[in-house]
Write a protein that holds these residues in place. Structure first.
Motif, PDB file in Angstrom:
ATOM      1  N   GLY A  10      -0.145  14.193  -6.201  1.00 57.00           N
ATOM      2  CA  GLY A  10       0.407  15.436  -6.734  1.00 57.00           C
ATOM      3  C   GLY A  10      -0.596  16.576  -6.642  1.00 57.00           C
ATOM      4  N   LEU A  81       5.751  21.567  -6.764  1.00 58.76           N
ATOM      5  CA  LEU A  81       6.253  20.647  -7.790  1.00 58.76           C
ATOM      6  C   LEU A  81       7.192  19.614  -7.175  1.00 58.76           C
ATOM      7  CD1 LEU A  81       7.030  23.044 -10.784  1.00 58.76           C
ATOM      8  CD2 LEU A  81       5.034  21.566 -10.482  1.00 58.76           C
ATOM      9  N   ALA A  85       6.487  15.667  -7.021  1.00 60.61           N
ATOM     10  CA  ALA A  85       7.456  14.720  -7.588  1.00 60.61           C
ATOM     11  C   ALA A  85       7.856  13.667  -6.561  1.00 60.61           C
ATOM     12  CB  ALA A  85       8.686  15.469  -8.091  1.00 60.61           C
ATOM     13  N   ALA A  89       6.663   9.811  -6.904  1.00 66.50           N
ATOM     14  CA  ALA A  89       7.720   8.802  -7.030  1.00 66.50           C
ATOM     15  C   ALA A  89       7.592   7.754  -5.930  1.00 66.50           C
ATOM     16  CB  ALA A  89       9.099   9.459  -6.976  1.00 66.50           C
ATOM     17  N   LEU A 102       6.809   9.899 -10.478  1.00 65.56           N
ATOM     18  CA  LEU A 102       7.372  11.238 -10.316  1.00 65.56           C
ATOM     19  C   LEU A 102       6.736  12.210 -11.309  1.00 65.56           C
ATOM     20  CD1 LEU A 102      10.991  12.185  -9.638  1.00 65.56           C
ATOM     21  CD2 LEU A 102       9.938  13.120 -11.673  1.00 65.56           C
ATOM     22  N   VAL A 103       6.659  11.810 -12.572  1.00 69.94           N
ATOM     23  CA  VAL A 103       6.066  12.673 -13.602  1.00 69.94           C
ATOM     24  C   VAL A 103       4.581  12.903 -13.308  1.00 69.94           C
ATOM     25  CG1 VAL A 103       5.499  12.838 -16.068  1.00 69.94           C
ATOM     26  CG2 VAL A 103       7.762  12.048 -15.350  1.00 69.94           C
ATOM     27  N   ILE A 106       4.225  15.418 -10.540  1.00 72.62           N
ATOM     28  CA  ILE A 106       4.468  16.798 -10.995  1.00 72.62           C
ATOM     29  C   ILE A 106       3.253  17.336 -11.744  1.00 72.62           C
ATOM     30  CG2 ILE A 106       5.816  18.229 -12.590  1.00 72.62           C
ATOM     31  CD1 ILE A 106       8.260  16.465 -11.836  1.00 72.62           C
TER      32      ILE A 106
END
Length: 158
Positions: A10, A81, A85, A89, A102-103, A106
């Motif tokens: 990320g 973002l 994500a 993920a 995923l979180v 982000i």
């Protein structure tokens, strides 16, 4: 470990939005990341590899242009973002944790976007121009993405 890698990919997405999915697509294509049978299986296709690689190269070139908008404007920030994500993920998927991945992706994208902008601005001020700072950021994103995908745990079935 997997979720740390999701956070880190990320961060890469925050630095260079298309470098992160290009790296993940290559990892899936080469069998380093097993996404088969998942909603992210398309990432391992030759099409995903080709498209994300081309987009990553285009981004590396366009980032050097003075007309390129800030990474913090809504469109640029949103893309980072989204890619954070997606790639977070993807890293979590083979290990049953795509939502946590995923979180983490982000969160990493937010860190990479704002942290990368701050570091690049500081470097540009020290160099007296932006190009050397941008090239250093490119290198960090590319090398970082490579180190992340080669650090993935041994693939398991999705």
């Amino acid at each position: 470990m997997v979720y740390v890698l999701a956070l880190l990919i990320g961060i890469i997405a925050g630095l260079r939005a298309m470098t992160a999915p290009a790296a993940i697509a290559w990892a899936a294509y080469l069998g380093w990341l097993n996404l088969s049978g998942s909603w992210l299986a398309f990432m391992g296709s030759v099409w995903a590899v080709g498209i994300f690689t081309i987009l990553a190269v285009v981004e590396l070139v366009t980032d050097q242009l003075p007309s390129t908008p800030s990474r913090k404007v809504p469109q640029q920030f949103g893309a980072r973002l989204l890619m954070g994500a997606l790639t977070g993920a993807a890293i979590g998927t083979p290990y049953g944790g795509w939502i946590v991945g995923l979180v983490a992706g982000i969160i990493g994208a937010v860190i990479g976007t704002y942290g990368g902008a701050a570091v690049r601005a500081k470097l540009a001020a020290n160099f007296g121009k932006d190009l050397p700072a941008a090239l250093i950021e490119d290198a960090v994103a590319i090398i970082g993405a490579y180190l992340i995908v080669v650090s993935l745990p041994i693939p398991v079935a999705a």
